[in-house]
Motif scaffolding. Structure first.
Motif, mmCIF file in Angstrom:
data_model
loop_
_atom_site.group_PDB
_atom_site.id
_atom_site.type_symbol
_atom_site.label_atom_id
_atom_site.label_comp_id
_atom_site.label_asym_id
_atom_site.label_seq_id
_atom_site.Cartn_x
_atom_site.Cartn_y
_atom_site.Cartn_z
ATOM 1 N N VAL A 97 12.578 23.786 -1.425
ATOM 2 C CA VAL A 97 12.849 22.670 -2.349
ATOM 3 C C VAL A 97 14.125 21.942 -1.917
ATOM 4 C CG1 VAL A 97 13.447 22.069 -4.735
ATOM 5 C CG2 VAL A 97 11.628 23.711 -4.285
ATOM 6 N N LEU A 146 13.301 19.766 0.981
ATOM 7 C CA LEU A 146 12.498 18.630 0.507
ATOM 8 C C LEU A 146 13.391 17.582 -0.164
ATOM 9 C CD1 LEU A 146 9.555 17.575 0.164
ATOM 10 C CD2 LEU A 146 9.517 18.740 -2.051
ATOM 11 N N MET A 147 14.346 18.045 -0.972
ATOM 12 C CA MET A 147 15.214 17.104 -1.684
ATOM 13 C C MET A 147 16.177 16.397 -0.715
ATOM 14 S SD MET A 147 14.120 16.954 -4.597
ATOM 15 C CE MET A 147 12.487 17.654 -4.412
ATOM 16 N N ASP A 175 0.852 -1.180 0.000
ATOM 17 C CA ASP A 175 0.000 0.000 0.000
ATOM 18 C C ASP A 175 0.893 1.236 0.000
ATOM 19 O OD1 ASP A 175 -2.274 1.533 0.114
ATOM 20 O OD2 ASP A 175 -3.209 0.279 1.646
ATOM 21 N N VAL A 176 0.267 2.406 -0.147
ATOM 22 C CA VAL A 176 1.033 3.649 -0.154
ATOM 23 C C VAL A 176 1.818 3.793 1.154
ATOM 24 C CG1 VAL A 176 0.859 6.166 -0.274
ATOM 25 C CG2 VAL A 176 -0.600 4.746 -1.712
ATOM 26 N N HIS A 229 16.153 32.557 -1.731
ATOM 27 C CA HIS A 229 14.697 32.617 -1.896
ATOM 28 C C HIS A 229 14.042 31.465 -1.109
ATOM 29 C CE1 HIS A 229 10.736 32.683 -3.757
ATOM 30 N NE2 HIS A 229 11.045 33.858 -4.296
ATOM 31 N N ILE A 271 17.395 17.311 -8.796
ATOM 32 C CA ILE A 271 16.555 18.488 -8.509
ATOM 33 C C ILE A 271 17.267 19.439 -7.537
ATOM 34 C CG2 ILE A 271 14.344 19.299 -7.588
ATOM 35 C CD1 ILE A 271 14.098 17.869 -10.250
ATOM 36 N N VAL A 276 11.521 29.652 -1.666
ATOM 37 C CA VAL A 276 11.156 28.478 -2.490
ATOM 38 C C VAL A 276 12.377 27.576 -2.695
ATOM 39 C CG1 VAL A 276 10.423 27.717 -4.793
ATOM 40 C CG2 VAL A 276 9.214 29.582 -3.646
ATOM 41 N N LEU A 321 19.723 21.398 -9.592
ATOM 42 C CA LEU A 321 19.076 22.405 -10.445
ATOM 43 C C LEU A 321 18.497 23.546 -9.610
ATOM 44 C CD1 LEU A 321 17.197 20.014 -12.936
ATOM 45 C CD2 LEU A 321 19.174 21.463 -13.450
ATOM 46 N N ALA A 322 17.944 23.210 -8.437
ATOM 47 C CA ALA A 322 17.283 24.238 -7.620
ATOM 48 C C ALA A 322 18.281 25.094 -6.839
ATOM 49 C CB ALA A 322 16.304 23.587 -6.656
ATOM 50 N N SER A 323 19.356 24.470 -6.332
ATOM 51 C CA SER A 323 20.304 25.258 -5.526
ATOM 52 C C SER A 323 21.669 25.302 -6.213
ATOM 53 C CB SER A 323 20.406 24.688 -4.111
ATOM 54 O OG SER A 323 20.894 23.357 -4.134
#
Lengths: 53, 315
Positions: free
Chosen positions: B60, B63-64, B22-23, B54, B119, B56, B122-124
């Motif tokens: 991110v 989160l990564m 399951d999830v 920033h 990611i 965001v 790319l983001a940082s």
């Protein structure tokens, strides 16, 4: 020529789990798209599409 | 034909081994409690950096780092499924419980590892991404595949992977690594042996059954007790290093001092009480208190730097 592949029937619980996995994957993909969009705006600015061709 | 098959919910027998998970089982593969520790320590690494990045990008990045940490936990469970199955603490994990196939966990972990590193880059920036990739590599290959089953120093050296998130986080928001995140790394690194060995003293039967050379099984409980005390003697003053470097304020100094003394008092008790139920109980107390100690140190830094509670100790 006859199809000789054998099949198994998913139980109702297995179907439910598969549906929940599919839904979670769909939501994750949608969140991923939003995330990339937000990063693009922040890194390149709102004028990212307004550039000379 | 295929539509009617889909409608009838039938699967070819060749793929009948598809996921039963399951999830929530996939989420459990990410070791959520470890992920919380990773996020928390990484957040503190960001906050003490006082970067003007920033929000965001900071979000991110965090989160990564969390997903990268979760991915390494998932790959650890894939590799260790055989020993997880024989330990009471881990036998209900999704792979030994038969809810998730090993191949699924491998694919899940590799995808999340690669995705989180790319990611984050790319983001940082690519320094942070490289450090995250190194963290995952260190935890999965150096710790899980190599050290865990071969040396009682497994959690000492492997602890570096768990200590790296503040450094990755600082690199993500500033583009470089400074002394403050290195000190946070050192605190977590030095905290790991007393924390895990206290647990290993209680669960030594479990580790022995699984054939993992934890310190109590190899060097014996008495030697482990001495080493717990030795690492705690180093940890308590190290906990005050942020004050000396100027990024730990008055509240932090008080918490680190009281907490460090508490750790020392429990480590001395663990060293002295060696027999029966009281010995097990005090080891459990040290294990529990060590979690509280680390949490309080980092929470105080978060309060001081994130919510304006910083009051300098000197001048």
């Amino acid at each position: 020529m006859a199809d000789r592949t054998e099949y198994v029937r998913l139980t109702p619980e297995e179907q439910k789990r598969r549906r929940r996995r599919s839904l979670a994957l769909a939501l994750t993909l949608a969140a991923f798209c939003i995330l990339l969009f937000a990063i693009t705006l922040v890194k390149l600015g709102p004028g990212v599409l307004q550039r000379p061709l | 034909m295929s539509n009617s098959l889909a409608d009838n919910r039938v699967e070819p027998l060749a793929t009948a081994g598809v996921s039963q998970g399951d999830v929530s089982d996939f989420f459990a593969l990410l070791k959520p409690r470890v992920m919380f520790l990773v996020v928390f320590t990484a957040l503190v690494g960001m906050v003490v950096s006082h970067s003007d990045v920033h929000p965001v990008v900071a979000f991110v990045s965090l989160l990564m780092i969390a997903i990268g940490g979760g991915a390494s936990g998932c790959l650890n469970m894939w590799w260790d499924a055989d020993i997880d199955a024989v330990m009471t603490r881990t036998r209900k994990r999704p792979i030994p419980a038969g809810k998730i196939q090993p191949g699924e966990a491998l694919a899940f972990g590799v995808t999340l590892s690669a995705g989180s590193v790319i990611i984050l880059g790319l983001a940082s920036n690519w320094l942070a991404a490289g450090l995250l990739a190194f963290t995952i590599f260190f935890y999965v290959v150096v710790y899980s595949m190599w050290l865990k089953r071969s040396t009682p120093q497994n959690i000492v050296i492997g602890g570096a992977a768990g200590a790296l998130p503040p450094i990755v986080a600082q690199a993500a928001v500033t583009g470089h690594v400074a002394w403050d995140s290195v000190v946070l790394f050192a605190i977590i690194f030095m905290w790991t042996p007393p924390h895990f060995w206290a647990l290993a003293l209680v669960k030594s039967g479990d580790y022995e059954r699984a054939g993992i050379p934890m310190m109590p099984n190899v060097a014996g409980p008495d030697s482990t007790r001495f080493q717990i005390l030795a690492y705690t003697v180093l940890l308590a003053p190290l906990g005050l290093a942020p004050v000396a470097l100027g990024f730990g304020g008055l509240a932090y100094a008080i918490i680190a001092l009281i907490g460090g003394l508490g750790m020392l008092a429990l480590a001395v008790q663990v060293y002295r009480l060696r027999q029966g139920e009281p010995a097990m109980r005090v080891a459990q107390h040290l294990f529990g208190f060590s979690i509280l100690y680390l949490f309080l140190l980092f929470a105080t830094l978060l309060a001081e730097h994130g919510f304006g509670f910083f009051r300098p100790v000197f001048g």
